[in-house]
Design a protein around this motif. Structure first.
Motif, PDB file in Angstrom:
ATOM      1  N   UNK A 108       0.964  -1.560   0.006  1.00  0.00           N
ATOM      2  CA  UNK A 108      -0.084  -0.257   0.107  1.00  0.00           C
ATOM      3  C   UNK A 108       0.753   1.275   0.205  1.00  0.00           C
ATOM      4  N   UNK A 109       0.229   2.055  -0.382  1.00  0.00           N
ATOM      5  CA  UNK A 109       1.153   3.679  -0.591  1.00  0.00           C
ATOM      6  C   UNK A 109       1.542   4.612   1.035  1.00  0.00           C
ATOM      7  N   UNK A 110       2.086   4.835   1.276  1.00  0.00           N
ATOM      8  CA  UNK A 110       2.492   5.591   2.285  1.00  0.00           C
ATOM      9  C   UNK A 110       1.191   6.821   2.675  1.00  0.00           C
ATOM     10  N   UNK A 133       5.727   0.236   4.805  1.00  0.00           N
ATOM     11  CA  UNK A 133       4.396   0.255   5.111  1.00  0.00           C
ATOM     12  C   UNK A 133       4.235  -1.037   6.185  1.00  0.00           C
ATOM     13  N   UNK A 134       5.469  -2.080   6.231  1.00  0.00           N
ATOM     14  CA  UNK A 134       5.646  -2.925   6.657  1.00  0.00           C
ATOM     15  C   UNK A 134       6.620  -3.534   7.247  1.00  0.00           C
ATOM     16  N   UNK A 135       6.989  -3.193   7.938  1.00  0.00           N
ATOM     17  CA  UNK A 135       8.114  -3.703   8.572  1.00  0.00           C
ATOM     18  C   UNK A 135       8.199  -4.769   9.635  1.00  0.00           C
ATOM     19  N   UNK A 165      -2.092   2.762   6.442  1.00  0.00           N
ATOM     20  CA  UNK A 165      -1.293   2.416   7.320  1.00  0.00           C
ATOM     21  C   UNK A 165      -0.436   1.642   8.042  1.00  0.00           C
ATOM     22  N   UNK A 166       0.668   2.551   8.535  1.00  0.00           N
ATOM     23  CA  UNK A 166       1.477   1.467   8.071  1.00  0.00           C
ATOM     24  C   UNK A 166       1.996   0.504   9.748  1.00  0.00           C
ATOM     25  N   UNK A 167       2.481  -0.748   9.548  1.00  0.00           N
ATOM     26  CA  UNK A 167       2.923  -1.905  10.460  1.00  0.00           C
ATOM     27  C   UNK A 167       4.129  -2.193  10.786  1.00  0.00           C
ATOM     28  N   UNK A 168       4.641  -1.706  11.918  1.00  0.00           N
ATOM     29  CA  UNK A 168       5.639  -2.219  12.669  1.00  0.00           C
ATOM     30  C   UNK A 168       6.120  -3.733  13.632  1.00  0.00           C
TER      31      UNK A 168
END
Length: 742
Positions: A294-296, A333-335, A439-442
């Motif tokens: 997904x785009x930031x 977005x996913x790390x 949304x970003x997922x860390x």
């Protein structure tokens, strides 16, 4: 022989197993009866079968083989029955009024025409309804309990069934006895199968064999697996069901045709899933790949300037490795961020959080357990919650659901999840469903720790797939190098048993016998007993196993006497699961989504409430009410839950806990006995996990040879999962479709 009479008094009753000592009177005399009779109460008339014996101390007794409740028929017995308090709304005075008015027909009136109770002065409509409902419930429960016990179900199990199914308990059992193994904690397939066979189900019944197959796949799931190879499932079925392999395999194929199981053949090996397990892994992979691609949502900020400003404001200078980790988390977005103790994970995450906030992100922090969330709050200075709390768990008839999901996503720009190694596939799937678009997922975790207690191998599968950005922190910082706990954790993880070093915070005590180890563990605990450290639950014995002389069960019996000995002013309750005492440290050992909890202010006012207690939650016994037969526990996240005695199999003492159950926790002092055991339990990753639970002092008590064996044994229990494969396949498909478009 038979004994008919009225229960004058219940001298003793173990609510967990129904063992009762009671005085029975009839026209001839009063005699003590002993045995299992869980549902009978004072004032009730009973028909007992059994035999008379002579006790050395107590004299003549009647040993109960079976107990049937019979309705009292004389006015005297009816009044005594009603006055006993069995029926809500009726005390001695009301009982006398009812019997004086209706005589020997009193119970018929209560059952068939309860509205007539309003003929008695003082009984209005609401009280009449309360009396009628209580009377019907009491009769129904007795009938059901007796019916269940007729199938060889123990009193304890019958109580669980009644609590699980209520009024439909008997019909549910008759409809499908095998569902008990899945629905009722403490009832396994063997018990359910024995009940089924007593009900007349044949050993070669397709219904029985299919139920066995479904149970075995569920059993495998409860042990961490998402599927079983067909060959292994057939072998397990042959052993559990006593039927030929060909017959078992035929029924598995038939079950697949009917949609009860799913058979797949990756790498030319047939594997078998329960439908839900297959779907959740596939769905999890799809959602994670979607999040990754997904785009930031925020792109108009200079990341480098943000990081420099935060470093200056916090008085911190990041290493190049840490700065790279922060940048990559901001750019993706996913790390996944992984690394062992002392590698600066906490500092790195704190900078990431501050950078996200400075860039305008709304950020949610979460962890799988209350204790882990509490520690995350302490280390970041930002409020963190459990994943269940973040997603707002809601109860349903079965396990429950979450308020936030794909139809109602969380309104956060970034979600940071700690202790990823603890998260099972089902909880992770629920979290992914609630991640909003863009949304970003860390995800933060130590891949060298043990996998989750629940099914799946989420963190390891994600890392091994190569489909998600993974940042590994390797550099151990100067301050951490001074800790022997940190250094030895790395030696253990690297298999360097000869490099382990003693120090003020890492102490090895040589003992070569079980007795010596037990004595030393007890002496160490004695040194801390009564200190502020133990009062805050910060001294913890960790052991690889549950059973055996050095397992958590036996150790808890000993350590309870050390930390919380029997005393006059502390109530306690005796159960088949052991003795619980006010002040005891306890742990929830199963997920129970229906338990009600509340939180209170320092002034005793309720400030929050909800549902759910989860496997591994730690707390202490605040109060035991022996009259109401309840036990109240305050957990580490300040949830207060009141259990009735029949629910106490969900708890166990936690002075000693297994290393598996310690995940996500941190203790000031950890004491670990090390003795020989099966290779699956005496493994490197268990020792590594135990050592990394210690914050200030780690004690190893045992023989050097067994410590060396654990370090040398890099055995990792195989978990049958396919999240890694699904992630790889989906990423490859996405890249292939992008190539075609380009």
């Amino acid at each position: 022989m038979e004994l008919r009479g009225t229960i004058e008094s219940i001298v003793f009753r173990n609510e967990a197993n129904g063992y009762t000592v009671m005085d029975i009177s009839n026209e001839e005399r009063t005699i003590t009866a002993v045995g299992v009779c869980a549902v009978a109460r004072e004032g009730e008339s009973v028909l007992l079968t059994g035999n008379y014996t002579e006790h050395k101390v107590y004299g003549e007794q009647f040993n109960i083989v079976s107990c049937a409740i019979i309705e009292p028929t004389t006015e005297t017995d009816i009044e005594k029955y009603l006055a006993s308090g069995i029926i809500k709304g009726i005390g001695p005075s009301t009982a006398k009024l009812i019997v004086d008015h209706f005589g020997e027909t009193s119970l018929d009136v209560m059952q068939y025409t309860p509205e007539r109770l309003m003929e008695i002065r003082g009984i209005g409509k609401s009280k009449m309804e309360q009396i009628a409902q209580s009377y019907q419930e009491n009769r129904s429960m007795q009938d059901i309990m007796m019916g269940l016990q007729g199938y060889g179900i123990s009193t304890t199990q019958a109580l669980k069934l009644y609590k699980t199914y209520g009024q439909s308990a008997l019909s549910r059992v008759r409809e499908n006895p095998y569902r008990l193994a899945e629905d009722v904690f403490g009832i396994g397939f063997k018990t359910a199968d024995a009940i089924a066979l007593k009900m007349g189900i044949e050993v070669d019944s397709p219904f029985r064999i299919r139920a066995g197959i479904i149970y075995l796949l569920g059993f495998a799931r409860n042990n961490g697996h998402m599927y079983l190879p067909l060959e292994k499932l057939v072998a397990m079925g042959e052993q559990a069901l006593g039927r030929p392999c060909e017959e078992i395999e035929s029924h598995i194929i038939d079950a697949a045709l009917k949609g009860d199981v799913i058979i797949k053949s990756p790498d030319e090996e047939d594997i078998v899933y329960l439908p839900g397990a297959y779907k959740v892994e596939l769905d999890t992979a799809r959602r994670l790949i979607e999040i990754k691609n997904a785009p930031l949502s925020h792109t108009n900020f200079d990341k480098y300037i943000s990081i420099e400003k935060i470093e200056h404001a916090e008085g911190i200078e990041l290493s190049s490795e840490q700065r790279d980790a922060v940048l990559r988390c901001l750019e993706n977005t996913a790390t996944v961020v992984t690394g062992g103790p002392g590698t600066g994970k906490t500092t790195t995450i704190n900078i990431i959080i501050l950078a996200l906030i400075s860039m305008g992100y709304s950020v949610a922090l979460c962890a799988p357990t209350g204790r882990a969330a509490k520690r995350m709050t302490e280390t970041t200075g930002q409020e963190a919650s459990t994943i269940h709390r973040l997603l707002e768990y809601m109860p349903t008839k079965n396990e429950g659901m979450f308020s936030f999901n794909e139809e109602n996503p969380l309104l956060y720009d970034a979600i940071i999840v700690d202790e990823m190694s603890m998260i099972d596939i089902y909880l992770f799937s629920s979290l992914l469903k609630a991640v909003g678009e863009g949304a970003k997922l860390i995800m933060i975790g130590d891949v060298n720790q043990l996998p989750s207690v629940g099914p799946g191998n989420v963190l390891r599968d994600i890392i091994e797939s190569g489909a998600i950005e993974v940042i590994t922190l390797n550099e151990i910082y100067r301050q951490a190098k001074e800790s022997k706990i940190v250094l030895n954790a790395y030696y253990i993880n690297s298999g360097e048993s000869g490099s382990l070093k003693q120090g003020d915070d890492f102490i090895f005590i040589e003992q070569n016998s079980k007795e010596g180890i037990q004595k030393t563990v007890q002496e160490l605990c004695n040194n801390y007993a009564g200190t502020d450290c133990t009062m805050s639950n910060d001294v913890q014995v960790l052991t690889p196993m549950r059973k055996g002389d050095l397992g958590s069960v036996k150790l808890n019996e000993t350590l309870q006497r050390v930390f919380n000995p029997k005393r006059i002013n502390a109530n306690e309750c005796n159960t088949v699961y052991g003795v619980f005492r006010e002040g005891d440290r306890v742990m929830q050992i199963k997920n129970d989504y229906k338990l009600e909890w509340e939180k209170k202010t320092e002034y005793g006012l309720v400030c929050d409430k909800g549902l759910g207690a989860f496997n591994g939650d730690l707390g202490y016994v605040m109060r035991i009410d022996t009259k109401e037969e309840t036990m109240t526990v305050r957990f580490d996240d300040d949830k207060i839950i009141t259990y009735d005695y029949s629910q106490l199999d969900e708890l166990e003492l936690s002075y000693a806990i297994t290393i598996h159950k310690s995940q996500g926790s941190e203790f000031s002092v950890v004491i670990m006995p090390v003795y020989s055991g099966p290779p699956t339990l005496m493994a490197r990753n268990l020792l590594y996990t135990a050592v990394t639970r210690a914050k200030n002092i780690m004690y190893l008590v045992g023989s050097r040879i067994n410590v060396k064996r654990m370090v040398d044994n890099d055995y990792i229990t195989k978990r049958y999962t396919s999240l890694c494969t699904n992630l790889k396949n989906m990423q490859e498909l996405l890249e292939a479709s992008d190539d075609k478009l380009n």
